[in-house]
Write a protein that holds these residues in place. Structure first.
Motif, mmCIF file in Angstrom:
data_model
loop_
_atom_site.group_PDB
_atom_site.id
_atom_site.type_symbol
_atom_site.label_atom_id
_atom_site.label_comp_id
_atom_site.label_asym_id
_atom_site.label_seq_id
_atom_site.Cartn_x
_atom_site.Cartn_y
_atom_site.Cartn_z
ATOM 1 N N GLY A 47 -7.502 -2.476 1.512
ATOM 2 C CA GLY A 47 -6.604 -1.288 0.935
ATOM 3 C C GLY A 47 -6.273 -0.381 2.043
ATOM 4 O O GLY A 47 -5.831 0.751 1.819
ATOM 5 N N VAL B 123 -9.097 5.223 -0.494
ATOM 6 C CA VAL B 123 -9.370 3.864 -0.673
ATOM 7 C C VAL B 123 -10.496 3.802 -1.604
ATOM 8 O O VAL B 123 -11.685 4.342 -1.266
ATOM 9 C CB VAL B 123 -9.535 3.066 0.569
ATOM 10 N N LEU C 255 0.629 -1.262 0.003
ATOM 11 C CA LEU C 255 -0.059 0.190 0.105
ATOM 12 C C LEU C 255 0.815 1.368 -0.075
ATOM 13 O O LEU C 255 0.268 2.431 0.365
ATOM 14 C CB LEU C 255 -0.736 -0.030 1.293
#
Length: 210
Positions: A93, A36, A7
């Motif tokens: 995420g 996200v 990420l």
């Protein structure tokens, strides 16, 4: 048998000012504003939650120091659910702020009784190397904090790092997993066809619905 997660392209690294104790503030600042995208929504992360429970503990308080301050006592239920929260967050995420213990008997103010968590960092992914699972993290204590720091997943579900950025009495052991807070647009029940923005703390059951 799960995908590796990275990420790091979602955020900008920051390190705490030299000789400061602003690791929590810096970790929160890294996450704050992260975007996200899900199938349903665009989600913007705010700063993660604080402690908020009696004794200044956080919701996923995985461990506290023993009464004699010579070892860590783990809460197995929080550990199991906290690891599920961490894994599902990464898969959706979301980076995760975690607290670590590295000095038994230290004078930290992060928990009132007994003081436990000494430092905060941000977990930014999950990898597997030769069958061993690791969780890369950004170490806010140094300007080189993007360079190879990672927690090892032990057989007992503990997350440890034996190579911190500076010399400390004990290896890092994750003792807190902080839940994320998000801004999200949802259908306005009072105004059909319109959206409204809400701010909410993401719980485990919320993650499963995203």
């Amino acid at each position: 048998r799960k995908k590796h997660i990275d990420l790091t392209n979602k955020m900008t690294f920051q390190n705490q000012p030299p000789k400061s104790q602003l690791c929590a503030a810096t970790s929160k600042a890294i996450i704050n504003g992260t975007i996200v995208m899900t199938k349903k929504n665009k989600i913007v992360l705010e700063e993660p939650e604080g402690a908020g429970l009696a004794g200044a503990l956080c919701y996923y308080q995985l461990a506290t120091e023993s009464d004699d301050r010579k070892s860590l006592d783990f809460n197995d239920d929080k550990l199991t659910e906290g690891m599920e929260y961490l894994n599902l967050s990464l898969e959706k995420g979301f980076p995760i702020m975690v607290g670590v213990n590295h000095t038994l008997g230290g004078k930290t103010k992060n928990e009132k009784d007994p003081p436990t968590t000494d430092h905060f960092v941000v977990i930014v992914g999950r990898t597997c190397e030769n069958g061993q699972i690791y969780y890369p993290f950004w170490e806010v204590g140094t300007s080189k904090g993007k360079e190879g720091y990672k927690f090892k997943l032990e057989s007992n579900n503990h997350l440890t790092c034996d190579k911190p950025y500076r010399k400390v009495p004990e290896p890092y052991v994750v003792t807190q997993i902080r839940r994320n807070i998000i801004n999200i647009e949802v259908d306005d029940e009072k105004k059909k066809g319109e959206k409204k923005k809400i701010t909410k703390k993401i719980k485990l059951e919320d993650l499963k619905e995203l």
